[in-house]
Design an enzyme around this catalytic site. Structure first.
Site, PDB file in Angstrom:
ATOM      1  N   TRP A 386       0.826  -1.211   0.000  1.00  0.00           N
ATOM      2  CA  TRP A 386       0.000   0.000   0.000  1.00  0.00           C
ATOM      3  C   TRP A 386       0.855   1.253   0.000  1.00  0.00           C
ATOM      4  CZ3 TRP A 386      -1.419   3.075   4.699  1.00  0.00           C
ATOM      5  CH2 TRP A 386      -0.484   2.895   5.731  1.00  0.00           C
ATOM      6  N   ASP A 387       2.158   1.082   0.260  1.00  0.00           N
ATOM      7  CA  ASP A 387       3.080   2.218   0.269  1.00  0.00           C
ATOM      8  C   ASP A 387       2.899   3.097  -0.962  1.00  0.00           C
ATOM      9  OD1 ASP A 387       3.913   0.267   2.052  1.00  0.00           O
ATOM     10  OD2 ASP A 387       6.033   0.688   1.783  1.00  0.00           O
ATOM     11  N   GLU A 515       0.721  -2.192  12.605  1.00  0.00           N
ATOM     12  CA  GLU A 515       0.890  -3.640  12.657  1.00  0.00           C
ATOM     13  C   GLU A 515       1.237  -4.155  14.045  1.00  0.00           C
ATOM     14  OE1 GLU A 515       3.707  -4.445   9.592  1.00  0.00           O
ATOM     15  OE2 GLU A 515       2.324  -3.869   7.981  1.00  0.00           O
ATOM     16  N   LYS A 627       3.214   0.788  15.998  1.00  0.00           N
ATOM     17  CA  LYS A 627       4.383   0.729  15.121  1.00  0.00           C
ATOM     18  C   LYS A 627       4.466   1.993  14.282  1.00  0.00           C
ATOM     19  CE  LYS A 627       6.500  -1.986  11.390  1.00  0.00           C
ATOM     20  NZ  LYS A 627       6.274  -3.058  10.380  1.00  0.00           N
ATOM     21  N   GLN A 628       3.301   2.474  13.868  1.00  0.00           N
ATOM     22  CA  GLN A 628       3.257   3.651  13.001  1.00  0.00           C
ATOM     23  C   GLN A 628       1.913   4.343  13.139  1.00  0.00           C
ATOM     24  OE1 GLN A 628       3.741   0.743   9.845  1.00  0.00           O
ATOM     25  NE2 GLN A 628       2.206   1.811   8.641  1.00  0.00           N
TER      26      GLN A 628
END
Length: 830
Positions: A386-387, A515, A627-628
């Site tokens: 998806w980046d 994640e 994580k993000q």
């Protein structure tokens, strides 16, 4: 606490005695063998199809040899410890292609090896203006003879399959026998290749690295040489995927010295060896023109013919013409893409390096996706994530829309595979794979892979932004509408109604961008983006029915589309459950997120970071730790659906518990920190993102450049400090947040064929049309401003709201929705 709570990054993170400041180039002025993996990645050259890592020409003294071709991969069966229905079955890994960079030098039969050589001078430069990597060294041989070596390396943006290398040797003091061995070397020998071994996950395993194969990958199909033309050829077929590859190189040696030439080929080596009786002051110049062609099944022999045609054309046109074409191509790229930060030379250099990496990963990726590492390394196996849609596509959409269209067409070409994947998971519509090369799901760990259904909404989001920014309705009506319809069908089928009448629509058992929290109910990001996906699909179908009845009828027949489906999409979007906690005034990341214990990041040593390499997933999943950016990313992508107060409160809650273990996070945190008023923090996050690879901040740049982060740098500049937002339907706003230390910021936007230059200064905003015939209208802090060709405008900037000092405090000690106190708990063992 996240990275904002450790020592703040300096404005400049590079050793300037080794990497001097140059706003248009990255230069290395001193050779070092200690960080070869990093420098091989950051000095790589590529065009989105072909990539050459920055290995030394001599072929030795390297961390990881690498020549990569986008989409060229091997397949292998995924071995699950315990099987279950619907698991991914076939893995895909990018193949390290035969290496044509190798040019070995011997003087008096002594090899040039940089790690032990007596280097009197050394300089290597990657020039962002012409896309050429240059190196110049002065070597004193063991016999005391000084030798000047100059080399260049270029992968063409104008000829997709072409690379050009030169190698010039001049003896300065005395005559000597010189041997130059130019090679194409296939290293698929079981050592410098990929290995997949049946072993348990253990210490040292890093899921971010490429899978590896313990067998031969490339099966030889052809090798030959043509001494008269100085050409050599190698052809291969991948053992399992059946993909084929051919590489050929044409050589020309220019010198007034006496010389002989010898050509030799074998299964894994093709070389042209020149023996020269070199005289002092008489240069020896080798020009090596290389062509790579790949296919999903065309015989290697046919691909070799294509290589010949590429080489013939280049030889006819001449190397200087190719270089001129390259410079012209990049001149046009920078004219529409450059971001200028006057008075900040270190930042300016790093910004241009990042933008250059995006185009090196995407320019000629035609027919393929954009890998997470581009074509600079094997990290993540060369997979597409998806980046692309969330981090890379904004830059391409607003600066190089043709490349954006190619990336979206690649997703369209995978639609049938996505339909099959949806059926495997008992769903209607299409489910795009979390990570893939050939369209099949390659993620063996479903909790942080397949469960990230949000990729469907991410693709629909990028598609909607592209069509809105370009007006490319033809692409939408002929192909892309199918993506919107099939993804909308997926959401309508995946979700369910709780209380059918005036009830709410829920999506369960999914994983959001974070994640460290998996398989949850009503992930905020997923629901917000799915709502946008459903709305956009319904709008697109209804607009097509109204404006292009013929195309609509074709759509109905092609996809068996029913009006009742469209109404259901609208109902589901309207009834979508959007978690919100009234007591804390925030949007929980998922329906049970606030019930988890708080991870004490302040007392988690850096030796235990990133968490994914040091804790079992179940340990991480029990805690409030990210994580993000997840909710914060939704605030950016769908900002118009949240109030300013909600944005600030959400940011203040989630920022301290975001680890930044993902390189995708800092750019988003920078954007939202700027918007909600944490201006110093925004700059710190930006600088952290800016140097992700240049300073190897995550200690894995050796696996390749983090392309999503480089694309995110543009968003942090244009959307963060520059304040640009695209609200859809031709509605664009600008609300800038210029850092205090910056005198100005200039970026470009191409919208509906018109390119406008936007310059932000502390007290004013200037806009002018650089290209195009049509005016554009923006909302600038509530004021409608139209800029037309030949009519630049300057807008005085009103107050931009509060500037918050410091950084958000930890939410530990705040209340849960049930009234109990959240405690900061360290995982057992710490």
């Amino acid at each position: 606490m996240g990275p904002s709570h450790v020592a703040p990054p300096a404005t400049d993170m590079l050793d300037r005695t080794r990497f001097p400041v140059d706003e248009w180039a990255l230069t290395e002025s001193r050779y070092s063998a200690h960080d070869l993996g990093t420098t091989e990645s950051v000095f790589a050259v590529g065009n989105g199809y072909l990539g050459l890592r920055g290995n030394v020409e001599e072929g030795r003294d390297s961390h990881t040899h690498g020549t990569f071709i986008n989409g060229f991969h091997e397949t292998w069966p995924i071995q699950h410890a315990e099987e279950a229905y619907g698991f991914a079955r076939v893995g895909q890994t990018i193949v390290n292609a035969p290496d044509a960079k190798v040019i070995r030098l011997y003087v008096d039969d002594e090899p040039l090896l940089l790690s032990i050589a007596d280097l009197l001078e050394y300089e290597r430069t990657l020039d962002f203006r012409d896309g050429v990597l240059r190196r110049e060294i002065l070597w004193r041989t063991p016999a005391g003879k000084r030798v000047r070596i100059r080399s260049t390396r270029m992968v063409s943006f104008t000829q997709k399959h072409l690379a050009i290398l030169t190698f010039e040797v001049t003896l300065l003091d005395d005559h000597a026998p010189v041997t130059i061995s130019s090679q194409i070397l296939n290293r698929q020998d079981g050592e410098d290749e990929y290995h997949v071994r049946a072993k348990a996950m253990g210490e040292g395993v890093d899921p971010r690295k490429a899978e590896q194969l313990d067998r031969r990958v490339l099966l030889p199909e052809h090798h030959s040489g043509d001494e008269e033309r100085g050409r050599v050829y190698l052809g291969y077929r991948c053992a399992e995927s059946g993909m084929t590859l051919a590489v050929a190189a044409s050589h020309r040696l220019e010198t007034e010295n006496e010389r002989t030439v010898h050509v030799q080929t074998a299964d894994d080596l093709a070389k042209v060896v020149y023996s020269v009786e070199a005289q002092p002051g008489v240069p020896i110049t080798l020009t090596k023109i290389v062509a790579y062609h790949t296919s999903r099944g065309v015989p290697a022999r046919e691909l070799l013919d294509r290589c010949d045609r590429t080489l013939d054309r280049t030889c006819d046109q001449g190397v200087e013409q190719e270089r001129a074409d390259q410079r012209a191509w990049l001149d046009a790229f920078w004219a529409r893409s450059d971001v200028e930060v006057p008075g900040q030379p270190e930042v300016q250099q790093a910004v241009r390096w990042n933008l250059f990496q995006v185009i090196q990963a995407s320019a000629r990726a035609e027919g393929q996706g954009i890998p997470a590492k581009g074509v600079t390394g094997s990290g993540y196996g060369g997979h597409y994530f998806w980046d692309t849609e969330v981090y890379v596509m904004p830059f391409l959409t607003y600066t190089t829309p043709r490349a954006a269209r190619n990336a979206l067409r690649f997703r369209y070409m995978l639609l049938d595979a996505a339909r099959r994947r949806a059926r495997q998971l008992a769903q209607k519509g299409a489910l795009f794979p979390w990570r893939t090369i050939n369209g099949e799901e390659a993620s063996a760990y479903y909790a942080a892979g397949t469960a990230q259904y949000h990729i469907d909404a991410d693709i629909a989001y990028a598609l909607s932004k592209y069509v809105g920014a370009t007006g490319d309705v033809d692409f939408l009506n002929r192909e892309a509408i199918d993506i919107l319809v099939e993804t909308a069908r997926l959401w309508a089928d995946l979700g369910f109604w709780r209380n059918e009448e005036n009830g709410s629509f829920h999506i369960h058992s999914v994983t959001g961008p974070d994640e460290y929290t998996t398989v949850v109910n009503d992930n905020l990001y997923t629901n917000v983006l799915a709502r946008q996906n459903l709305r956009r699909a319904a709008e697109a179908v209804r607009t097509m029915a109204d404006r292009d009845p013929g195309a609509y009828e074709q759509l109905v027949r092609r996809l068996d589309l029913r009006e009742s489906e469209v109404r259901e999409w609208e109902r589901a979007a309207e009834g979508m459950s959007i978690p919100f906690d009234e007591h804390l005034g925030i949007h929980p990341q998922d329906s049970h997120f606030l019930e988890r214990e708080m991870w004490d990041l302040a007392n988690t040593p850096m030796s235990k970071r990133p968490l994914l390499l040091n804790y079992h997933p179940l340990v991480i999943y029990r805690f409030q730790v990210l994580k993000q950016a997840d909710v914060v990313l939704a605030l950016f992508l769908q900002g118009e659906t949240f109030t300013p107060q909600q944005k600030r409160r959400n940011f203040e809650y989630y920022d301290p518990i975001t680890t930044g273990d993902s390189t995708l996070s800092a750019v988003v945190q920078s954007i939202m920190a700027a918007e909600v008023g944490y201006h110093d923090l925004a700059l710190r996050y930006f600088l952290s993102a800016l140097y992700v690879d240049l300073a190897d901040r995550h200690s894995n740049t050796s696996d390749g450049v983090h392309v999503a982060s480089t694309g995110g740098v543009w968003s942090a500049l244009a959307s963060g400090f520059g304040g640009f937002r695209d609200l859809g339907d031709g509605r664009w706003t600008i609300d800038p947040r210029l850092p205090d230390a910056w005198e100005s910021l200039t970026y470009r936007l191409t919208l509906r064929g018109t390119r406008v230059r936007v310059t932000v200064r502390p007290a004013e905003l200037e806009m002018s049309v650089e290209h195009g015939d049509h005016p554009l209208t923006f909302d600038v802090r509530g004021e409608s401003v139209t800029v037309a060709p030949g009519e630049p405008v300057v807008v005085a900037l009103k107050d931009q709201g509060p500037r918050l000092s410091g950084e958000p405090s930890s939410p530990a000690g705040t209340l849960r929705a049930d009234g109990t106190v959240i405690s900061a708990i360290v995982p057992s063992g710490e």
